[in-house]
Motif scaffolding. Structure first.
Motif, short mmCIF file in Angstrom:
data_model
loop_
_atom_site.label_atom_id
_atom_site.label_comp_id
_atom_site.label_asym_id
_atom_site.label_seq_id
_atom_site.Cartn_x
_atom_site.Cartn_y
_atom_site.Cartn_z
N GLY A 372 0.76 -1.14 -0.13
CA GLY A 372 -0.04 0.03 -0.13
C GLY A 372 0.75 1.30 0.20
N ARG A 373 1.76 1.26 0.75
CA ARG A 373 2.61 2.32 0.85
C ARG A 373 3.60 2.68 -0.41
NH1 ARG A 373 3.67 0.58 6.40
NH2 ARG A 373 5.51 -0.75 5.42
N LEU A 374 3.98 1.37 -0.94
CA LEU A 374 4.69 1.52 -2.14
C LEU A 374 3.48 2.09 -3.31
CD1 LEU A 374 7.11 1.07 -4.11
CD2 LEU A 374 6.36 -1.19 -4.40
N GLY A 375 2.57 1.72 -3.41
CA GLY A 375 1.45 2.21 -4.37
C GLY A 375 1.14 3.48 -4.26
N ILE A 376 1.04 4.06 -2.87
CA ILE A 376 0.97 5.62 -2.83
C ILE A 376 2.12 6.55 -3.34
CG2 ILE A 376 0.64 7.47 -0.87
CD1 ILE A 376 -0.91 5.30 0.60
N LEU A 377 3.31 6.01 -2.93
CA LEU A 377 4.63 6.56 -3.52
C LEU A 377 4.73 6.74 -5.00
CD1 LEU A 377 7.39 5.42 -0.89
CD2 LEU A 377 6.34 7.43 -1.14
N LEU A 378 4.36 5.59 -5.57
CA LEU A 378 4.29 5.71 -7.34
C LEU A 378 3.25 6.39 -7.58
CD1 LEU A 378 4.72 1.81 -7.94
CD2 LEU A 378 6.46 3.57 -8.01
N LEU A 379 2.21 6.69 -7.08
CA LEU A 379 1.15 7.74 -7.54
C LEU A 379 1.62 8.86 -7.21
CD1 LEU A 379 -1.84 8.04 -8.54
CD2 LEU A 379 -2.55 8.05 -6.29
N VAL A 380 2.29 9.41 -6.24
CA VAL A 380 2.65 10.79 -5.82
C VAL A 380 3.79 11.03 -6.98
CG1 VAL A 380 3.80 12.05 -4.08
CG2 VAL A 380 2.14 10.67 -3.44
N ALA A 381 4.70 9.87 -7.21
CA ALA A 381 5.67 10.25 -8.21
C ALA A 381 5.31 10.76 -9.69
CB ALA A 381 6.56 9.12 -8.11
N ALA A 382 4.30 9.88 -9.96
CA ALA A 382 3.74 9.99 -11.15
C ALA A 382 2.80 11.35 -11.38
CB ALA A 382 2.45 9.01 -11.36
N ILE A 383 2.20 11.82 -10.17
CA ILE A 383 1.81 13.21 -10.21
C ILE A 383 2.65 14.44 -10.44
CG2 ILE A 383 0.24 14.83 -8.97
CD1 ILE A 383 -1.38 12.42 -7.93
N VAL A 384 3.63 14.16 -9.68
CA VAL A 384 4.89 15.18 -9.59
C VAL A 384 5.48 15.17 -11.23
CG1 VAL A 384 7.12 15.74 -8.63
CG2 VAL A 384 5.28 14.92 -7.16
N ALA A 385 5.61 13.97 -11.56
CA ALA A 385 6.38 14.11 -13.00
C ALA A 385 5.40 14.68 -14.00
CB ALA A 385 6.36 12.57 -13.39
N VAL A 386 4.11 14.36 -13.99
CA VAL A 386 3.12 15.21 -14.85
C VAL A 386 3.33 16.57 -14.66
CG1 VAL A 386 0.86 15.31 -15.44
CG2 VAL A 386 1.72 13.11 -15.10
N LEU A 387 3.11 17.18 -13.34
CA LEU A 387 3.36 18.45 -13.19
C LEU A 387 4.34 19.14 -13.58
CD1 LEU A 387 1.73 18.66 -9.68
CD2 LEU A 387 0.36 19.33 -11.91
N TRP A 388 5.55 18.47 -13.50
CA TRP A 388 6.79 18.91 -13.95
C TRP A 388 6.94 18.89 -15.43
CZ3 TRP A 388 10.92 16.87 -16.40
CH2 TRP A 388 12.17 17.56 -16.49
N ALA A 389 6.53 18.01 -15.87
CA ALA A 389 6.53 18.10 -17.65
C ALA A 389 5.80 19.11 -18.00
CB ALA A 389 6.08 16.75 -17.87
N ALA A 390 4.34 19.20 -17.42
CA ALA A 390 3.65 20.29 -17.91
C ALA A 390 4.37 21.94 -17.84
CB ALA A 390 2.26 20.32 -17.24
N ARG A 391 4.90 21.94 -16.54
CA ARG A 391 5.55 23.13 -16.32
C ARG A 391 6.61 23.28 -16.96
NH1 ARG A 391 5.33 26.39 -11.46
NH2 ARG A 391 6.56 28.38 -12.03
N LYS A 392 7.48 22.35 -17.62
CA LYS A 392 8.62 22.45 -18.39
C LYS A 392 8.18 22.85 -19.79
CE LYS A 392 12.80 21.37 -18.40
NZ LYS A 392 14.05 21.93 -17.39
N LYS A 393 7.18 22.58 -20.15
CA LYS A 393 6.60 22.79 -21.23
C LYS A 393 6.27 24.25 -21.45
CE LYS A 393 3.56 21.14 -25.06
NZ LYS A 393 2.71 19.92 -25.48
N GLU A 394 5.37 24.48 -20.57
CA GLU A 394 5.00 26.08 -20.55
C GLU A 394 5.94 26.81 -20.34
OE1 GLU A 394 1.82 28.58 -17.89
OE2 GLU A 394 2.27 26.45 -17.33
N ASP A 395 6.94 26.58 -19.23
CA ASP A 395 7.94 27.52 -18.83
C ASP A 395 9.20 27.08 -19.13
OD1 ASP A 395 8.87 30.05 -18.22
OD2 ASP A 395 8.36 29.86 -16.05
N ALA A 396 9.68 26.87 -20.39
CA ALA A 396 10.97 26.22 -20.61
C ALA A 396 12.11 27.10 -20.10
CB ALA A 396 10.99 25.74 -22.13
N PRO A 397 13.08 26.48 -19.28
CA PRO A 397 14.21 27.15 -18.96
C PRO A 397 15.16 27.57 -20.05
CG PRO A 397 14.46 24.63 -18.34
CD PRO A 397 13.29 24.90 -18.93
N THR A 398 15.74 28.82 -20.24
CA THR A 398 16.93 29.11 -20.92
C THR A 398 18.23 28.19 -20.64
OG1 THR A 398 17.64 30.84 -19.50
CG2 THR A 398 15.69 31.28 -21.21
#
Length: 475
Positions: A372-398
């Protein structure tokens, strides 16, 4: 020791005509356990439908009585060919043994102690007499077997009535056959011998017990039951003051009224008799009764305490580990909990509890906590990855500041104070004063175009991955 169902059955501590009472432990889930008294029907009677019905009747009737002065019925088990009733365990001694010890040592029980014990017994009997069925109808219950054997005195100073095996009650499946007596002749009322039993029948038995406690001797003299029955029906009933001259007259009056042969001349209810008894002599407190018991039954209590300590320690060692355990990675939870005869985890093969024919059913399996704990950690990691990719695409660093500074022709993003399409010389851009881009805006400010023979406005392209790729010809 043996395990039957979810109970561990230990030494025998009492015996009756059709059953024996054992010490036992309730073996619950996740290490829970409790000391109980287990009344087991003897094997020769367990196959007789009439005895089985009588045994189950006792449990059903006793379960309708809820009072501190009555031994509580907790459970009924019919498993592995065994039939038994589970009752609360009273740590103490039976009144019969206490009275026998007092007679042998010629030390009569003090009247305040006797009044306290039998007042509690009468209150428990009153609760039994007033018991009602599930539908709220009176059970008209009469114990019919009140005797010192069925009165237990606990170390808490309370007396409890036990054993409603021969009790008469409305709705019982088993009734007394014609000519069959229920109870002990030494404590029977005259009407009980004639085949009748009313509430006052129990009060007559209590009066006999009180007489014997105060006088320090048996009420009916005689070696056989026939002689006792004759004395009961026609013999003279002497006052307990003959053997205990210092007894208060009020206490003598309570005893003699309870021993009236006519039921209508006795006390109307057990509560009335308890009230009269407490007015005749001030009952001892529960603390005083407990101290008296510790002195009167010191050896027996010590032996029982040692037995209980060993029993609880052994059951704790074998069954204290949680039944729920993490399955192996290649083992499904359903397979682990599907077999109700699976041995209890942590039970050694050579343990005294390892009975091959006895197993404790496991509880329903639950998902592993680690999974159960591993599943929660994987879910949180997936959400963070999606948010990071969206922010990266919207506001790409120089590109890093060091890289921009090392490439002279590359244009620098304008400060936030300049217009978006203004040309800003490279010399005027200070990396520490102006960020390469402004966060939180709806669009990204493009660098100002620099006239070149190559198409370097801008000097990079944005790929499908959302990152800037600088043009080699613009370097």
């Amino acid at each position: 020791m043996r395990i039957v169902g979810r109970y561990a059955v230990y030494d025998e501590i009492g015996r009756g005509g059709m059953a024996a009472v054992h010490l036992g432990r309730l073996l619950g889930h996740v290490g829970f356990s409790r000391t109980v008294a287990i009344k087991m029907l003897r094997p020769q009677y367990a196959k007789d439908p009439s005895f089985v019905s009588m045994f189950l009747d006792e449990a059903r009737v006793a379960a309708r009585i809820a009072h501190p002065n009555v031994v509580h019925t907790l459970d009924v088990e019919a498993t592995q060919g065994e039939l038994f009733v589970v009752m609360e365990y009273v740590h103490g001694e039976s009144l019969s043994r206490l009275m026998r010890n007092a007679r042998n040592e010629k030390t009569p029980i003090p009247p305040p102690i006797a009044a306290s014990l039998l007042s509690g017994v009468l209150l428990g009997l009153h609760a039994a007499h007033e018991a009602k069925s599930v539908g709220g109808e009176p059970l008209d219950l009469v114990h019919r077997d009140v005797s010192p054997d069925n009165i237990l005195v606990g170390v808490d100073g309370l007396a409890k009535v036990a054993d409603f095996g021969v009790a008469k009650a409305r709705g019982r499946l088993q009734t007394t056959r014609t000519g069959e007596l229920k109870g002990k002749v030494a404590y029977m009322a005259p009407e009980q011998i004639e085949g009748r039993a009313v509430r006052a029948t129990d009060m007559f038995a209590v009066a006999i017990v009180l007489w014997e406690m105060l006088a320090g001797r048996r009420f009916f003299q005689g070696t056989d039951e026939l002689t006792r029955m004759r004395n009961l029906l026609s013999g003279s009933i002497e006052s307990p003051r003959v053997h205990a001259p210092g007894m208060p007259e009020a206490l003598e009056a309570v005893v003699m009224r309870g021993l009236e042969r006519d039921p209508n001349r006795r006390f109307a209810t057990a509560l009335e008799m308890a009230t009269a008894l407490e007015r005749a002599v001030t009952p001892a407190s529960a603390i005083d009764v407990a101290q008296w018991l510790e002195t009167a039954a010191a050896a027996a209590l010590e032996r029982r305490s040692v037995l209980l300590a060993r029993m609880e320690e052994s059951s704790h060692d074998a069954f204290s580990q949680p039944v729920l355990s993490d399955p192996e990675p290649n083992e499904s939870v359903e397979e682990e909990s599907g077999d109700p005869t699976r041995p209890v985890p942590g039970l050694a093969a050579d343990s005294q509890f390892a009975n091959r024919e006895s197993r404790i059913p496991n509880v329903s399996a639950r998902p592993s906590p680690r999974r159960g704990r591993l599943g929660i950690l994987l879910l949180v990691a997936a959400i963070v990855a999606v948010l990071w990719a969206a922010r990266k695409k919207e506001d790409a660093p120089t590109a890093p500041i060091a890289s921009i500074a090392s490439v002279a022709p590359a244009p620098i993003e304008a400060p936030s104070a300049a217009p978006a399409d203004a040309d800003v010389p490279v010399e005027s851009a200070v990396p520490s004063a102006a960020p390469p881009h402004t966060k939180g805006r709806g669009r990204t400010t493009r660098p100002a175009a620099k006239p070149e023979k190559h198409d370097c406005s801008p000097p990079y392209t944005i790929g499908s991955d959302g990152l800037r790729h600088y043009k080699p010809e613009c370097w």
